[in-house]
Design a protein around this motif. Sequence first.
Motif, PDB file in Angstrom:
ATOM      1  N   TRP A 138     -15.561 -11.266  84.195  1.00 53.10           N
ATOM      2  CA  TRP A 138     -16.936 -11.753  84.227  1.00 53.10           C
ATOM      3  C   TRP A 138     -16.971 -13.287  84.167  1.00 53.10           C
ATOM      4  O   TRP A 138     -17.757 -13.918  84.865  1.00 53.10           O
ATOM      5  CB  TRP A 138     -17.727 -11.163  83.076  1.00 53.10           C
ATOM      6  CG  TRP A 138     -19.191 -11.497  83.115  1.00 53.10           C
ATOM      7  CD1 TRP A 138     -19.816 -12.547  82.514  1.00 53.10           C
ATOM      8  CD2 TRP A 138     -20.205 -10.770  83.808  1.00 53.10           C
ATOM      9  NE1 TRP A 138     -21.157 -12.534  82.775  1.00 53.10           N
ATOM     10  CE2 TRP A 138     -21.439 -11.445  83.570  1.00 53.10           C
ATOM     11  CE3 TRP A 138     -20.217  -9.618  84.600  1.00 53.10           C
ATOM     12  CZ2 TRP A 138     -22.642 -11.001  84.096  1.00 53.10           C
ATOM     13  CZ3 TRP A 138     -21.425  -9.181  85.107  1.00 53.10           C
ATOM     14  CH2 TRP A 138     -22.615  -9.867  84.869  1.00 53.10           C
TER      15      TRP A 138
ATOM     16  N   ILE B 127     -14.628 -15.290  85.197  1.00 49.51           N
ATOM     17  CA  ILE B 127     -14.167 -15.779  86.510  1.00 49.51           C
ATOM     18  C   ILE B 127     -15.301 -15.723  87.527  1.00 49.51           C
ATOM     19  O   ILE B 127     -15.526 -16.666  88.294  1.00 49.51           O
ATOM     20  CB  ILE B 127     -12.953 -14.951  86.978  1.00 49.51           C
ATOM     21  CG1 ILE B 127     -11.761 -15.181  86.035  1.00 49.51           C
ATOM     22  CG2 ILE B 127     -12.585 -15.318  88.410  1.00 49.51           C
ATOM     23  CD1 ILE B 127     -10.593 -14.271  86.313  1.00 49.51           C
ATOM     24  N   TRP B 128     -16.034 -14.611  87.514  1.00 50.19           N
ATOM     25  CA  TRP B 128     -17.175 -14.473  88.444  1.00 50.19           C
ATOM     26  C   TRP B 128     -18.235 -15.517  88.156  1.00 50.19           C
ATOM     27  O   TRP B 128     -18.807 -16.118  89.076  1.00 50.19           O
ATOM     28  CB  TRP B 128     -17.765 -13.067  88.309  1.00 50.19           C
ATOM     29  CG  TRP B 128     -18.987 -12.863  89.159  1.00 50.19           C
ATOM     30  CD1 TRP B 128     -19.022 -12.608  90.503  1.00 50.19           C
ATOM     31  CD2 TRP B 128     -20.341 -12.926  88.729  1.00 50.19           C
ATOM     32  NE1 TRP B 128     -20.326 -12.496  90.934  1.00 50.19           N
ATOM     33  CE2 TRP B 128     -21.160 -12.677  89.865  1.00 50.19           C
ATOM     34  CE3 TRP B 128     -20.959 -13.135  87.492  1.00 50.19           C
ATOM     35  CZ2 TRP B 128     -22.549 -12.655  89.791  1.00 50.19           C
ATOM     36  CZ3 TRP B 128     -22.347 -13.121  87.422  1.00 50.19           C
ATOM     37  CH2 TRP B 128     -23.125 -12.886  88.557  1.00 50.19           C
ATOM     38  N   ARG B 129     -18.490 -15.770  86.862  1.00 49.85           N
ATOM     39  CA  ARG B 129     -19.491 -16.765  86.491  1.00 49.85           C
ATOM     40  C   ARG B 129     -19.064 -18.177  86.913  1.00 49.85           C
ATOM     41  O   ARG B 129     -19.891 -18.977  87.336  1.00 49.85           O
ATOM     42  CB  ARG B 129     -19.740 -16.725  84.981  1.00 49.85           C
ATOM     43  CG  ARG B 129     -20.617 -15.585  84.521  1.00 49.85           C
ATOM     44  CD  ARG B 129     -21.990 -15.648  85.147  1.00 49.85           C
ATOM     45  NE  ARG B 129     -23.028 -15.860  84.170  1.00 49.85           N
ATOM     46  CZ  ARG B 129     -24.164 -16.498  84.409  1.00 49.85           C
ATOM     47  NH1 ARG B 129     -24.378 -17.033  85.584  1.00 49.85           N
ATOM     48  NH2 ARG B 129     -25.079 -16.629  83.489  1.00 49.85           N
ATOM     49  N   LEU B 130     -17.798 -18.461  86.788  1.00 51.36           N
ATOM     50  CA  LEU B 130     -17.292 -19.773  87.229  1.00 51.36           C
ATOM     51  C   LEU B 130     -17.500 -19.954  88.729  1.00 51.36           C
ATOM     52  O   LEU B 130     -17.897 -21.025  89.192  1.00 51.36           O
ATOM     53  CB  LEU B 130     -15.807 -19.900  86.873  1.00 51.36           C
ATOM     54  CG  LEU B 130     -15.481 -20.162  85.411  1.00 51.36           C
ATOM     55  CD1 LEU B 130     -13.988 -19.991  85.159  1.00 51.36           C
ATOM     56  CD2 LEU B 130     -15.923 -21.568  85.004  1.00 51.36           C
ATOM     57  N   TRP B 131     -17.212 -18.885  89.475  1.00 53.97           N
ATOM     58  CA  TRP B 131     -17.403 -18.958  90.931  1.00 53.97           C
ATOM     59  C   TRP B 131     -18.883 -19.109  91.284  1.00 53.97           C
ATOM     60  O   TRP B 131     -19.253 -19.915  92.140  1.00 53.97           O
ATOM     61  CB  TRP B 131     -16.840 -17.693  91.579  1.00 53.97           C
ATOM     62  CG  TRP B 131     -17.102 -17.623  93.047  1.00 53.97           C
ATOM     63  CD1 TRP B 131     -16.416 -18.243  94.050  1.00 53.97           C
ATOM     64  CD2 TRP B 131     -18.172 -16.890  93.678  1.00 53.97           C
ATOM     65  NE1 TRP B 131     -16.968 -17.948  95.265  1.00 53.97           N
ATOM     66  CE2 TRP B 131     -18.047 -17.113  95.075  1.00 53.97           C
ATOM     67  CE3 TRP B 131     -19.185 -16.067  93.207  1.00 53.97           C
ATOM     68  CZ2 TRP B 131     -18.925 -16.543  95.982  1.00 53.97           C
ATOM     69  CZ3 TRP B 131     -20.064 -15.508  94.115  1.00 53.97           C
ATOM     70  CH2 TRP B 131     -19.928 -15.744  95.488  1.00 53.97           C
ATOM     71  N   ARG B 132     -19.738 -18.376  90.562  1.00 55.74           N
ATOM     72  CA  ARG B 132     -21.174 -18.398  90.852  1.00 55.74           C
ATOM     73  C   ARG B 132     -21.810 -19.733  90.466  1.00 55.74           C
ATOM     74  O   ARG B 132     -22.729 -20.213  91.127  1.00 55.74           O
ATOM     75  CB  ARG B 132     -21.864 -17.252  90.095  1.00 55.74           C
ATOM     76  CG  ARG B 132     -23.358 -17.165  90.332  1.00 55.74           C
ATOM     77  CD  ARG B 132     -23.945 -16.024  89.527  1.00 55.74           C
ATOM     78  NE  ARG B 132     -25.395 -15.981  89.632  1.00 55.74           N
ATOM     79  CZ  ARG B 132     -26.086 -15.394  90.598  1.00 55.74           C
ATOM     80  NH1 ARG B 132     -25.419 -14.777  91.569  1.00 55.74           N
ATOM     81  NH2 ARG B 132     -27.400 -15.396  90.607  1.00 55.74           N
ATOM     82  N   GLU B 133     -21.319 -20.324  89.373  1.00 57.81           N
ATOM     83  CA  GLU B 133     -21.933 -21.548  88.849  1.00 57.81           C
ATOM     84  C   GLU B 133     -21.220 -22.821  89.299  1.00 57.81           C
ATOM     85  O   GLU B 133     -21.489 -23.897  88.764  1.00 57.81           O
ATOM     86  CB  GLU B 133     -21.933 -21.498  87.309  1.00 57.81           C
ATOM     87  CG  GLU B 133     -22.630 -20.300  86.706  1.00 57.81           C
ATOM     88  CD  GLU B 133     -24.150 -20.351  86.874  1.00 57.81           C
ATOM     89  OE1 GLU B 133     -24.661 -21.456  87.161  1.00 57.81           O
ATOM     90  OE2 GLU B 133     -24.800 -19.306  86.740  1.00 57.81           O
ATOM     91  N   LYS B 134     -20.323 -22.733  90.272  1.00 61.60           N
ATOM     92  CA  LYS B 134     -19.487 -23.875  90.620  1.00 61.60           C
ATOM     93  C   LYS B 134     -20.272 -25.098  91.075  1.00 61.60           C
ATOM     94  O   LYS B 134     -19.794 -26.225  90.966  1.00 61.60           O
ATOM     95  CB  LYS B 134     -18.466 -23.480  91.680  1.00 61.60           C
ATOM     96  CG  LYS B 134     -19.063 -22.942  92.964  1.00 61.60           C
ATOM     97  CD  LYS B 134     -17.963 -22.455  93.886  1.00 61.60           C
ATOM     98  CE  LYS B 134     -18.545 -21.822  95.165  1.00 61.60           C
ATOM     99  NZ  LYS B 134     -17.460 -21.315  96.033  1.00 61.60           N
ATOM    100  N   SER B 135     -21.491 -24.893  91.561  1.00 60.00           N
ATOM    101  CA  SER B 135     -22.304 -26.031  91.996  1.00 60.00           C
ATOM    102  C   SER B 135     -23.552 -26.210  91.134  1.00 60.00           C
ATOM    103  O   SER B 135     -24.441 -26.989  91.487  1.00 60.00           O
ATOM    104  CB  SER B 135     -22.715 -25.856  93.459  1.00 60.00           C
ATOM    105  OG  SER B 135     -23.449 -24.649  93.623  1.00 60.00           O
TER     106      SER B 135
ATOM    107  N   TRP C 270     -19.265 -22.898  81.363  1.00 57.76           N
ATOM    108  CA  TRP C 270     -18.429 -21.721  81.574  1.00 57.76           C
ATOM    109  C   TRP C 270     -16.942 -22.084  81.616  1.00 57.76           C
ATOM    110  O   TRP C 270     -16.095 -21.274  81.239  1.00 57.76           O
ATOM    111  CB  TRP C 270     -18.856 -20.983  82.843  1.00 57.76           C
ATOM    112  CG  TRP C 270     -20.066 -20.149  82.596  1.00 57.76           C
ATOM    113  CD1 TRP C 270     -21.358 -20.431  82.946  1.00 57.76           C
ATOM    114  CD2 TRP C 270     -20.110 -18.907  81.896  1.00 57.76           C
ATOM    115  NE1 TRP C 270     -22.197 -19.444  82.511  1.00 57.76           N
ATOM    116  CE2 TRP C 270     -21.462 -18.488  81.869  1.00 57.76           C
ATOM    117  CE3 TRP C 270     -19.151 -18.101  81.298  1.00 57.76           C
ATOM    118  CZ2 TRP C 270     -21.878 -17.308  81.251  1.00 57.76           C
ATOM    119  CZ3 TRP C 270     -19.546 -16.919  80.680  1.00 57.76           C
ATOM    120  CH2 TRP C 270     -20.896 -16.528  80.669  1.00 57.76           C
TER     121      TRP C 270
ATOM    122  N   PHE D 169     -21.762 -24.913  85.120  1.00 60.44           N
ATOM    123  CA  PHE D 169     -20.350 -24.723  85.464  1.00 60.44           C
ATOM    124  C   PHE D 169     -19.426 -25.164  84.332  1.00 60.44           C
ATOM    125  O   PHE D 169     -18.527 -24.423  83.926  1.00 60.44           O
ATOM    126  CB  PHE D 169     -20.010 -25.493  86.742  1.00 60.44           C
ATOM    127  CG  PHE D 169     -18.544 -25.458  87.095  1.00 60.44           C
ATOM    128  CD1 PHE D 169     -17.979 -24.321  87.643  1.00 60.44           C
ATOM    129  CD2 PHE D 169     -17.730 -26.566  86.857  1.00 60.44           C
ATOM    130  CE1 PHE D 169     -16.620 -24.283  87.955  1.00 60.44           C
ATOM    131  CE2 PHE D 169     -16.378 -26.535  87.164  1.00 60.44           C
ATOM    132  CZ  PHE D 169     -15.818 -25.393  87.713  1.00 60.44           C
TER     133      PHE D 169
END
Length: 231
Positions: free
Chosen positions: A25, A27-35, A42, A39
């Motif tokens: 979860w 990892i998914w949050r990092l990808w989703r919040e990268k911009s 997380w 970010f």
Amino acid sequence: LELGPGYKFELFPATLGPTVIVAPWVIWRLWREKSNRWFWGWVYVGICLTAFGALTAGWVRWTIYAGLVSSLVMGDMIARITEWIAACAASPLAREAGTALVVLSILTGPLAATYAAGIMVATPKNKAKREWTKICSSRLLAETLAHPPFSDRPRTILTGMTYGAEIVYLTPHAVVATPYRSARAWRDTVDAFTAKDDAVVREILARRDIGLIAICPGYPSEGLSIAPGVA
């Protein structure tokens, strides 16, 4: 136990199970919040999760910290998943049932897995420990001290530190040491049970005004045991 590794099979679901559950979860949050602005928040959570998970694998004592970070992520998981369920085109009953199932699975899954693992690895040694725990439980000791002939007057009890709090709470008696009392109280307890010189023990008994000494024969906990046949 606190100083042992947390990766053992019978402990893993409780010590590191939540960390493993929430890692994907994060990892998914990092990808989703990268911009987005969250970010780096997380990133911080991911670093804490990794660090405390590694420490817990080597030392059970760190479980509390790994658990705190995991609980933070689980809260986010529950909030997001229940939002998705609420938005589904399903009946209200199905949505409520799905929400309850998700929350129950996330919050109790690791504990249920730990219980199952403990049963699966019930070695003779583990079974013996469970029996010792039943026979020499702090609750049993406190109940004994709260009734005649020990309840006639308050006494100071010399016993294991982990027994102290329950004795104080459930009986009229006092104790020398509890887990979070002074270092001097701990030292007196250890010295009284390990000293080879009777004079050392008698000095502690007199200074602390000890009325009773509680041990459990054959129970290898805190050194408070005597070998079979030894009075």
